[in-house]
Design an enzyme around this catalytic site. Structure first.
Site, PDB file in Angstrom:
ATOM      1  N   ASP A 273       0.827  -0.925  -0.051  1.00 53.95           N
ATOM      2  CA  ASP A 273       0.021  -0.127  -0.196  1.00 53.95           C
ATOM      3  C   ASP A 273       0.868   1.204  -0.179  1.00 53.95           C
ATOM      4  O   ASP A 273       1.874   1.422   0.747  1.00 53.95           O
ATOM      5  CB  ASP A 273      -0.804  -0.283   1.381  1.00 53.95           C
ATOM      6  CG  ASP A 273      -1.870   1.099   0.975  1.00 53.95           C
ATOM      7  OD1 ASP A 273      -2.936   0.900   0.619  1.00 53.95           O
ATOM      8  OD2 ASP A 273      -1.806   2.250   1.769  1.00 53.95           O
TER       9      ASP A 273
ATOM     10  N   ASN B  78      -2.519  12.969  -4.404  1.00 57.52           N
ATOM     11  CA  ASN B  78      -3.758  13.295  -5.188  1.00 57.52           C
ATOM     12  C   ASN B  78      -4.377  14.947  -4.771  1.00 57.52           C
ATOM     13  O   ASN B  78      -4.704  15.674  -5.426  1.00 57.52           O
ATOM     14  CB  ASN B  78      -4.961  12.411  -4.939  1.00 57.52           C
ATOM     15  CG  ASN B  78      -4.710  11.195  -5.452  1.00 57.52           C
ATOM     16  OD1 ASN B  78      -4.083  11.087  -6.780  1.00 57.52           O
ATOM     17  ND2 ASN B  78      -5.193   9.939  -5.180  1.00 57.52           N
TER      18      ASN B  78
ATOM     19  N   HIS C 168      -5.366  14.298  -9.595  1.00 60.39           N
ATOM     20  CA  HIS C 168      -5.476  12.844  -9.696  1.00 60.39           C
ATOM     21  C   HIS C 168      -4.646  12.549 -11.078  1.00 60.39           C
ATOM     22  O   HIS C 168      -4.145  11.359 -11.106  1.00 60.39           O
ATOM     23  CB  HIS C 168      -6.876  12.405  -9.778  1.00 60.39           C
ATOM     24  CG  HIS C 168      -7.715  12.470  -8.729  1.00 60.39           C
ATOM     25  ND1 HIS C 168      -7.825  11.611  -7.773  1.00 60.39           N
ATOM     26  CD2 HIS C 168      -8.350  13.771  -7.960  1.00 60.39           C
ATOM     27  CE1 HIS C 168      -8.436  12.044  -6.827  1.00 60.39           C
ATOM     28  NE2 HIS C 168      -8.829  13.126  -6.793  1.00 60.39           N
TER      29      HIS C 168
ATOM     30  N   ASP D 218      -2.287   9.170 -10.713  1.00 61.84           N
ATOM     31  CA  ASP D 218      -2.402   7.996 -11.845  1.00 61.84           C
ATOM     32  C   ASP D 218      -1.012   7.884 -12.304  1.00 61.84           C
ATOM     33  O   ASP D 218      -0.616   6.598 -12.519  1.00 61.84           O
ATOM     34  CB  ASP D 218      -3.288   8.408 -12.971  1.00 61.84           C
ATOM     35  CG  ASP D 218      -4.684   8.634 -12.539  1.00 61.84           C
ATOM     36  OD1 ASP D 218      -5.083   8.039 -11.346  1.00 61.84           O
ATOM     37  OD2 ASP D 218      -5.447   9.049 -13.152  1.00 61.84           O
TER      38      ASP D 218
ATOM     39  N   GLU E 102      -4.741   2.511  -4.049  1.00 61.59           N
ATOM     40  CA  GLU E 102      -3.131   2.357  -4.138  1.00 61.59           C
ATOM     41  C   GLU E 102      -2.604   1.244  -3.457  1.00 61.59           C
ATOM     42  O   GLU E 102      -1.387   1.139  -3.148  1.00 61.59           O
ATOM     43  CB  GLU E 102      -2.541   3.692  -3.333  1.00 61.59           C
ATOM     44  CG  GLU E 102      -2.899   3.666  -1.755  1.00 61.59           C
ATOM     45  CD  GLU E 102      -4.403   4.401  -1.494  1.00 61.59           C
ATOM     46  OE1 GLU E 102      -4.281   4.744  -0.381  1.00 61.59           O
ATOM     47  OE2 GLU E 102      -5.127   4.539  -2.471  1.00 61.59           O
TER      48      GLU E 102
END
Length: 263
Positions: A142, A150, A155, A159, A185
């Site tokens: 994680d 973000n 975002h 990405d 994530e």
């Protein structure tokens, strides 16, 4: 340090061969002494002793031959057979995966396998590896503080970070490992035929590789880290229980301060 059975058998084999060599060398020295000894009684005594040495050499060589044929060769053959089964099973799993709908099993953002593929593959691997009695490792990763990425950079940058991590995982894993994005994530890696020690070292290499990555966002160079939870299947628990155990280790890594591996 514990040796594998094949290694122990090899050491015994070498010891017997060395012993036969030493006895032969001793017999050769004795033979040289007989050639220069003028005392007939002494020569006869040495010849009798030499016969015993040659008999002992024959026994040692016969023992080495017996040990090699009936112990070492079956171990080597057994390992080769197990590797063949593993390769055949991997080919079978790959062939079956290709028959499923690609879009339904692939994460659209990263191109990795998705959670559905991961769940099916994990169950299938456990079923197959229960049969051949080999270990299966599981790694849950994680990204640390990903929400801040973000919120701060948008975002689109987030990405890019996910795609970069996905590329890192694909580059460091083996062809028969299952690498998937579980959502958000969070990522997972199923590592067949890997025990706890190898899994820990493997996970640590991945953790360091992610920490050393850089993702450019305009003039900003982003550095990210990941927390990792590990588990090795106990051959009894279900796929769900196995996943939950690795997931608990992930939360323990988060609790201990992130950017670490817990097993």
């Amino acid at each position: 340090m514990r040796f594998h059975k094949a290694e122990s058998a090899f050491f015994v084999f070498i010891f017997v061969i060395l012993a036969a060599g030493l006895v032969t060398l001793h017999a050769y020295g004795l033979l040289q002494g007989i050639a220069t000894d003028l005392d007939t009684a002494s020569r006869i005594e040495k010849i009798v002793y030499l016969n015993k040495l040659l008999f002992a050499t024959g026994v040692l060589l016969a023992t080495a031959l017996f040990f090699g044929v009936f112990f070492i060769y079956p171990m080597i053959r057994g390992q080769a057979t197990e590797e063949g089964k593993l390769r055949a099973m991997t080919v079978s799993l790959s062939a079956r995966s290709e028959t499923l709908e690609h879009a339904a099993l692939t994460d659209g953002l990263t191109g990795m396998q998705n959670r559905r593929y991961f769940d099916d593959a994990l169950k299938e691997y456990l079923e197959e590896f229960r049969r051949i009695e080999k270990p299966v490792g599981l790694m849950i990763l994680d990204l640390d503080h990903f929400k801040q990425v973000n919120d701060t950079h948008g975002h689109d940058v987030g990405d890019e970070v996910l795609r970069a991590v996905a590329g890192c995982l694909r580059g460091m894993t083996r062809y028969h490992d299952v690498v998937a994005r579980l959502g958000g994530e969070e990522f997972a890696v199923v590592t067949p035929n890997m025990d706890a020690e190898l899994l820990s070292k493997f996970a640590e290499r991945i953790r360091k590789a992610v920490a050393n990555m850089s993702v450019l966002s305009g003039n900003v160079r982003l550095k990210i880290t990941t927390s990792v939870g590990l588990a090795v299947w106990d051959r009894k628990e279900t796929a769900e229980d196995f996943y939950r155990r690795a997931d608990r280790q992930l939360y323990e890594a988060k609790r201990q301060g992130r950017n670490r591996v817990c097993a």
